[in-house]
Design a protein around this motif. Structure first.
Motif, PDB file in Angstrom:
ATOM      1  N   LYS A  17      31.875  53.153  38.311  1.00 12.92           N
ATOM      2  CA  LYS A  17      32.521  51.978  38.912  1.00 12.92           C
ATOM      3  C   LYS A  17      34.038  52.132  38.969  1.00 12.92           C
ATOM      4  O   LYS A  17      34.664  51.763  39.973  1.00 12.92           O
ATOM      5  N   THR A  18      34.639  52.666  37.932  1.00 11.65           N
ATOM      6  CA  THR A  18      36.100  52.822  37.926  1.00 11.65           C
ATOM      7  C   THR A  18      36.546  53.789  39.018  1.00 11.65           C
ATOM      8  O   THR A  18      37.522  53.527  39.726  1.00 11.65           O
ATOM      9  N   ARG A  19      35.845  54.894  39.173  1.00  7.82           N
ATOM     10  CA  ARG A  19      36.222  55.859  40.213  1.00  7.82           C
ATOM     11  C   ARG A  19      36.017  55.270  41.602  1.00  7.82           C
ATOM     12  O   ARG A  19      36.827  55.497  42.508  1.00  7.82           O
ATOM     13  N   LEU A  20      34.953  54.484  41.790  1.00  5.25           N
ATOM     14  CA  LEU A  20      34.766  53.813  43.082  1.00  5.25           C
ATOM     15  C   LEU A  20      35.894  52.825  43.347  1.00  5.25           C
ATOM     16  O   LEU A  20      36.378  52.707  44.474  1.00  5.25           O
ATOM     17  N   THR A  21      36.322  52.128  42.314  1.00  7.34           N
ATOM     18  CA  THR A  21      37.420  51.175  42.466  1.00  7.34           C
ATOM     19  C   THR A  21      38.709  51.905  42.833  1.00  7.34           C
ATOM     20  O   THR A  21      39.470  51.445  43.697  1.00  7.34           O
ATOM     21  N   ILE A  22      38.955  53.036  42.210  1.00  7.73           N
ATOM     22  CA  ILE A  22      40.139  53.839  42.544  1.00  7.73           C
ATOM     23  C   ILE A  22      40.082  54.272  44.005  1.00  7.73           C
ATOM     24  O   ILE A  22      41.076  54.168  44.733  1.00  7.73           O
ATOM     25  N   LEU A  23      38.930  54.735  44.460  1.00  9.15           N
ATOM     26  CA  LEU A  23      38.800  55.133  45.865  1.00  9.15           C
ATOM     27  C   LEU A  23      39.035  53.940  46.780  1.00  9.15           C
ATOM     28  O   LEU A  23      39.648  54.072  47.845  1.00  9.15           O
ATOM     29  N   SER A  24      38.549  52.774  46.376  1.00  7.31           N
ATOM     30  CA  SER A  24      38.751  51.564  47.166  1.00  7.31           C
ATOM     31  C   SER A  24      40.240  51.220  47.261  1.00  7.31           C
ATOM     32  O   SER A  24      40.736  50.819  48.316  1.00  7.31           O
ATOM     33  N   LEU A  25      40.961  51.385  46.168  1.00  2.89           N
ATOM     34  CA  LEU A  25      42.412  51.169  46.181  1.00  2.89           C
ATOM     35  C   LEU A  25      43.109  52.171  47.090  1.00  2.89           C
ATOM     36  O   LEU A  25      43.963  51.810  47.909  1.00  2.89           O
ATOM     37  N   LEU A  26      42.740  53.430  46.955  1.00  5.78           N
ATOM     38  CA  LEU A  26      43.383  54.486  47.736  1.00  5.78           C
ATOM     39  C   LEU A  26      43.010  54.426  49.209  1.00  5.78           C
ATOM     40  O   LEU A  26      43.725  54.980  50.048  1.00  5.78           O
ATOM     41  N   LYS A  27      41.903  53.766  49.509  1.00  3.78           N
ATOM     42  CA  LYS A  27      41.519  53.550  50.906  1.00  3.78           C
ATOM     43  C   LYS A  27      42.574  52.699  51.606  1.00  3.78           C
ATOM     44  O   LYS A  27      42.829  52.858  52.791  1.00  3.78           O
ATOM     45  N   PRO A  89      34.597  47.301  48.846  1.00  9.29           N
ATOM     46  CA  PRO A  89      35.345  46.085  49.173  1.00  9.29           C
ATOM     47  C   PRO A  89      36.828  46.376  49.384  1.00  9.29           C
ATOM     48  O   PRO A  89      37.376  47.303  48.791  1.00  9.29           O
ATOM     49  N   SER A  90      37.456  45.558  50.207  1.00  8.92           N
ATOM     50  CA  SER A  90      38.893  45.690  50.435  1.00  8.92           C
ATOM     51  C   SER A  90      39.644  45.287  49.170  1.00  8.92           C
ATOM     52  O   SER A  90      39.284  44.323  48.503  1.00  8.92           O
ATOM     53  N   MET A  91      40.682  46.018  48.860  1.00  7.83           N
ATOM     54  CA  MET A  91      41.510  45.722  47.692  1.00  7.83           C
ATOM     55  C   MET A  91      42.899  45.222  48.123  1.00  7.83           C
ATOM     56  O   MET A  91      43.811  45.156  47.310  1.00  7.83           O
ATOM     57  N   LYS A  92      43.036  44.863  49.410  1.00  8.33           N
ATOM     58  CA  LYS A  92      44.342  44.430  49.931  1.00  8.33           C
ATOM     59  C   LYS A  92      44.891  43.233  49.177  1.00  8.33           C
ATOM     60  O   LYS A  92      46.071  43.192  48.852  1.00  8.33           O
ATOM     61  N   GLU A  93      44.050  42.241  48.888  1.00  9.03           N
ATOM     62  CA  GLU A  93      44.528  41.040  48.195  1.00  9.03           C
ATOM     63  C   GLU A  93      45.062  41.377  46.810  1.00  9.03           C
ATOM     64  O   GLU A  93      46.113  40.884  46.412  1.00  9.03           O
ATOM     65  N   GLN A  94      44.337  42.216  46.066  1.00  6.12           N
ATOM     66  CA  GLN A  94      44.777  42.603  44.723  1.00  6.12           C
ATOM     67  C   GLN A  94      46.086  43.386  44.785  1.00  6.12           C
ATOM     68  O   GLN A  94      46.981  43.169  43.971  1.00  6.12           O
ATOM     69  N   ILE A  95      46.192  44.282  45.751  1.00  6.75           N
ATOM     70  CA  ILE A  95      47.407  45.083  45.897  1.00  6.75           C
ATOM     71  C   ILE A  95      48.580  44.188  46.271  1.00  6.75           C
ATOM     72  O   ILE A  95      49.661  44.283  45.693  1.00  6.75           O
ATOM     73  N   ASN A  96      48.370  43.290  47.226  1.00 14.32           N
ATOM     74  CA  ASN A  96      49.439  42.385  47.646  1.00 14.32           C
ATOM     75  C   ASN A  96      49.862  41.455  46.517  1.00 14.32           C
ATOM     76  O   ASN A  96      51.047  41.190  46.335  1.00 14.32           O
ATOM     77  N   ALA A  97      48.917  40.946  45.747  1.00 13.41           N
ATOM     78  CA  ALA A  97      49.230  40.069  44.613  1.00 13.41           C
ATOM     79  C   ALA A  97      50.038  40.825  43.572  1.00 13.41           C
ATOM     80  O   ALA A  97      50.978  40.282  42.982  1.00 13.41           O
ATOM     81  N   LYS A  98      49.704  42.067  43.338  1.00  9.56           N
ATOM     82  CA  LYS A  98      50.431  42.884  42.366  1.00  9.56           C
ATOM     83  C   LYS A  98      51.874  43.070  42.805  1.00  9.56           C
ATOM     84  O   LYS A  98      52.801  42.955  42.027  1.00  9.56           O
ATOM     85  N   HIS A  99      52.067  43.323  44.107  1.00 12.17           N
ATOM     86  CA  HIS A  99      53.418  43.546  44.612  1.00 12.17           C
ATOM     87  C   HIS A  99      54.250  42.266  44.582  1.00 12.17           C
ATOM     88  O   HIS A  99      55.456  42.317  44.369  1.00 12.17           O
TER      89      HIS A  99
END
Length: 104
Positions: A17-27, A89-99
């Motif tokens: 799951k962690t590696r899939l999440t990383i790929l989702s972030l890097l996507k 799943p898209s990780m755009k919201e998490q990335i934008n919230a972090k920024h």
């Protein structure tokens, strides 16, 4: 055609799951390990271990810029992975919230 052994190794990497999440972030975008650590809410050694496995498996590239290492997807030669990435799943919201909350 992808050799069966290579495909099996790639699928093993994706079974975490962690590696899939990383790929989702890097996507979404290239990222520094420090950003990945923050988004995963994990330790730097844990994230680095997963990134190391993904790099050895040929799924991510790393680029050093000054003291930071940035990671990006490396799947151009692996079209069979596109269907899996499309399902992540898209990780755009998490990335934008972090920024928004970042001091950087």
């Amino acid at each position: 055609m992808v050799p069966l052994d290579a495909l099996a190794e790639t699928l093993k990497l994706l079974s975490d799951k962690t590696r899939l999440t990383i790929l989702s972030l890097l996507k979404e975008k290239e990222m520094c390990v420090c950003d990945i650590v923050e988004l995963l809410q994990t330790t730097q050694p844990n994230a680095s271990q997963h990134l190391r496995k993904l790099k050895i498996g040929g799924l991510v590239n790393e680029t050093r810029r000054s003291q930071w290492i940035y990671y990006s997807l490396n799947i151009q030669d692996k079209p069979y992975l596109q269907g899996i990435l499309d399902q992540l799943p898209s990780m755009k919201e998490q990335i934008n919230a972090k920024h928004k909350n970042s001091c950087n």
